[in-house]
Scaffold this motif. Structure first.
Motif, PDB file in Angstrom:
ATOM      1  N   ASP A   1     107.019  53.957 -20.000  1.00  0.00           N
ATOM      2  CA  ASP A   1     106.768  55.228 -19.321  1.00  0.00           C
ATOM      3  C   ASP A   1     105.285  55.477 -19.051  1.00  0.00           C
ATOM      4  O   ASP A   1     104.916  56.491 -18.464  1.00  0.00           O
ATOM      5  CB  ASP A   1     107.362  56.392 -20.123  1.00  0.00           C
TER       6      ASP A   1
ATOM      7  N   ALA B   1     102.923  56.237 -21.111  1.00  0.00           N
ATOM      8  CA  ALA B   1     102.407  57.402 -21.833  1.00  0.00           C
ATOM      9  C   ALA B   1     100.970  57.202 -22.294  1.00  0.00           C
ATOM     10  O   ALA B   1     100.154  58.135 -22.245  1.00  0.00           O
ATOM     11  CB  ALA B   1     103.308  57.725 -23.025  1.00  0.00           C
TER      12      ALA B   1
ATOM     13  N   VAL C   1      98.704  57.573 -19.334  1.00  0.00           N
ATOM     14  CA  VAL C   1      98.619  58.991 -18.981  1.00  0.00           C
ATOM     15  C   VAL C   1      97.606  59.691 -19.868  1.00  0.00           C
ATOM     16  O   VAL C   1      96.760  60.480 -19.396  1.00  0.00           O
ATOM     17  CB  VAL C   1     100.008  59.667 -19.106  1.00  0.00           C
TER      18      VAL C   1
ATOM     19  N   ARG D   1      94.252  61.521 -18.426  1.00  0.00           N
ATOM     20  CA  ARG D   1      94.071  62.963 -18.616  1.00  0.00           C
ATOM     21  C   ARG D   1      92.835  63.255 -19.460  1.00  0.00           C
ATOM     22  O   ARG D   1      92.132  64.247 -19.221  1.00  0.00           O
ATOM     23  CB  ARG D   1      95.330  63.563 -19.224  1.00  0.00           C
TER      24      ARG D   1
ATOM     25  N   ALA E   1     104.329  54.389 -13.212  1.00  0.00           N
ATOM     26  CA  ALA E   1     104.936  55.554 -13.868  1.00  0.00           C
ATOM     27  C   ALA E   1     103.857  56.526 -14.345  1.00  0.00           C
ATOM     28  O   ALA E   1     104.009  57.746 -14.211  1.00  0.00           O
ATOM     29  CB  ALA E   1     105.803  55.095 -15.040  1.00  0.00           C
ATOM     30  N   ALA E   2     102.780  55.989 -14.888  1.00  0.00           N
ATOM     31  CA  ALA E   2     101.698  56.845 -15.367  1.00  0.00           C
ATOM     32  C   ALA E   2     101.018  57.576 -14.210  1.00  0.00           C
ATOM     33  O   ALA E   2     100.701  58.776 -14.308  1.00  0.00           O
ATOM     34  CB  ALA E   2     100.678  56.002 -16.127  1.00  0.00           C
TER      35      ALA E   2
ATOM     36  N   ARG F   1     102.350  58.375 -11.352  1.00  0.00           N
ATOM     37  CA  ARG F   1     103.251  59.422 -10.865  1.00  0.00           C
ATOM     38  C   ARG F   1     103.184  60.658 -11.764  1.00  0.00           C
ATOM     39  O   ARG F   1     103.219  61.788 -11.281  1.00  0.00           O
ATOM     40  CB  ARG F   1     104.697  58.903 -10.813  1.00  0.00           C
ATOM     41  N   THR F   2     103.096  60.439 -13.064  1.00  0.00           N
ATOM     42  CA  THR F   2     103.027  61.566 -13.994  1.00  0.00           C
ATOM     43  C   THR F   2     101.763  62.386 -13.784  1.00  0.00           C
ATOM     44  O   THR F   2     101.790  63.619 -13.806  1.00  0.00           O
ATOM     45  CB  THR F   2     103.083  61.056 -15.445  1.00  0.00           C
TER      46      THR F   2
END
Length: 411
Positions: free
Chosen positions: A277, A279, A282, A286, A318-319, A321-322
């Protein structure tokens, strides 16, 4: 209590040694054209290998700043790093901080692999007396940092960071932290690597991570493309000179950009595969955005890690997109052009991000033809794309779950 505001960090010098050229201008021209530098490797030792291609640095000019006699005593990773660091220092106008107020931070994944493999072969064939007594000094991962310090005559910290493929980016991030904390006034930071050896290529081929498109090497590195079959290994170095903005302006420097944000994280998941995912990625992105005081909407383009491996590309997509939403930002991967420079990748790719930001032109992802269904990325391909003025974000992710993100902003 909010942390105290840190001083703006300026990028005042750039230096690169890469398969796309030995100057920033040559490198950028090749990357911006979308041309791949991958080629068949002319080495008889690779005849039985699954992998016989890579992105190699072309022959270096004989009259460089490192004398030929000295160059012969260096492993290629340290030579590339020294040349790129000296070029960045020269590009910055030869800043000379007071004694002890300098810092050098070098990222590398493995250090002197070329020399290590050669000496191991000599040992196997001829016995222990043929092994060079200089081998420990040449192969040590901190050899590049030591060489740069000696060439510049800088007596401040000379550090080495090893977070595999995130090493170069982490070195730059830590360089910025040294400036922000007041522990240094000028930092030379970047990454260097030279792992195109038969043993390393055999290992990555057996791992299944490296492209085996030996008959068409120029089309082998295909980040985010539906036909990708693994990364293509490259070699080289990228270095930046970092200073506090007010110090740079006080000495009349002309900065390229501000290094505004740095974030890092660990997947704590698997030695080779990222969290599906994304994570960890991400978290790094961030953190870098928060460090820069920006939001995702402020980013004009992303220089993705984009290895051209199935699992990494999917996890990074995926990251992204998040963080940015579907099709939220133009994405490119420099690895399509120069391959995966391992510990040097993050530094070289940040230089590409700075160039793209300042020219407002994102280079195409070489060899990308069709984005894998479900990735939902706006991958720049076919030709360079004009972009709006704004910040750039560069991702670097490494084996062991290391994630590093850097954010640069225009002046």
């Amino acid at each position: 209590m909010a942390p105290p505001a840190r001083p703006p960090i300026a990028v005042t010098g750039l230096g690169v040694v890469s398969p796309a050229g030995h100057t920033v201008e040559e490198f950028w021209r090749t990357v911006a054209s979308g041309h791949s530098t991958a080629a068949a490797l002319d080495d008889p030792a690779l005849a039985r290998h699954r992998v016989r291609l890579g992105c190699r640095v072309a022959a270096l000019p004989p009259d460089g700043p490192v004398p030929a006699k000295d160059a012969r005593r260096l492993d290629p990773f340290a030579l590339y790093g020294t040349l790129a660091a000296l070029a960045a220092h020269r590009d910055a106008g030869h800043p000379e901080p007071p004694p002890g107020r300098s810092a050098i931070v070098v990222g590398t994944a493995v250090g002197g692999r070329t020399t290590s493999d050669r000496e191991s072969a000599l040992y196997t064939e001829h016995g222990p007396l043929r092994v060079s007594p200089l081998m420990p000094l040449v192969t040590m991962p901190n050899a590049a940092a030591a060489q740069i310090a000696m060439r510049l005559g800088w007596s401040g910290p000379a550090l080495t960071i090893a977070t595999t493929c995130a090493s170069g980016a982490d070195a730059i991030g830590h360089g910025a932290l040294l400036l922000a904390s007041g522990r240094a006034d000028v930092v030379v930071a970047g990454g260097c690597e030279a792992t195109l050896t038969p043993v390393t290529l055999a290992a990555f081929g057996n791992l299944g991570a490296h492209s085996q498109r030996n008959d068409e090497p120029a089309r082998a590195s295909r980040p985010f493309d539906t036909e990708r079959d693994g990364f293509v290994m490259g070699e080289g170095a990228g270095f930046l000179v970092l200073e506090r903005l007010h110090d740079a302006r006080a000495r009349g420097a002309r900065p390229y950009a501000l290094l505004a944000g740095y974030g890092s994280s660990s997947d704590a998941y698997h030695l080779s595969n990222p969290r599906p995912d994304g994570a960890g990625a991400v978290a790094a992105m961030r953190a870098a955005l928060a460090d820069a005081g920006l939001t995702a909407a402020d980013i004009a383009h992303v220089n993705a890690h984009g290895t051209s491996t199935v699992h990494n590309d999917r996890a990074e997509a995926a990251a992204l997109r998040t963080v940015f939403g579907p099709h939220g930002v133009p994405v490119t991967s420099t690895k399509g052009a120069v391959g995966h420079l391992i510990g040097a990748a993050g530094a070289v790719e940040l230089i590409a991000a700075v160039q793209a930001m300042n020219t407002r032109r994102v280079p195409p992802t070489a060899n990308h033809e069709k984005t894998e269904e479900g990735l939902d990325l706006d991958v720049v391909h076919t030709a360079a794309r004009p972009i709006r003025s704004g910040a750039a974000l560069s991702n670097s992710f490494g084996f062991g779950g290391h994630n590093s993100t850097l954010v640069v902003t225009p002046l």
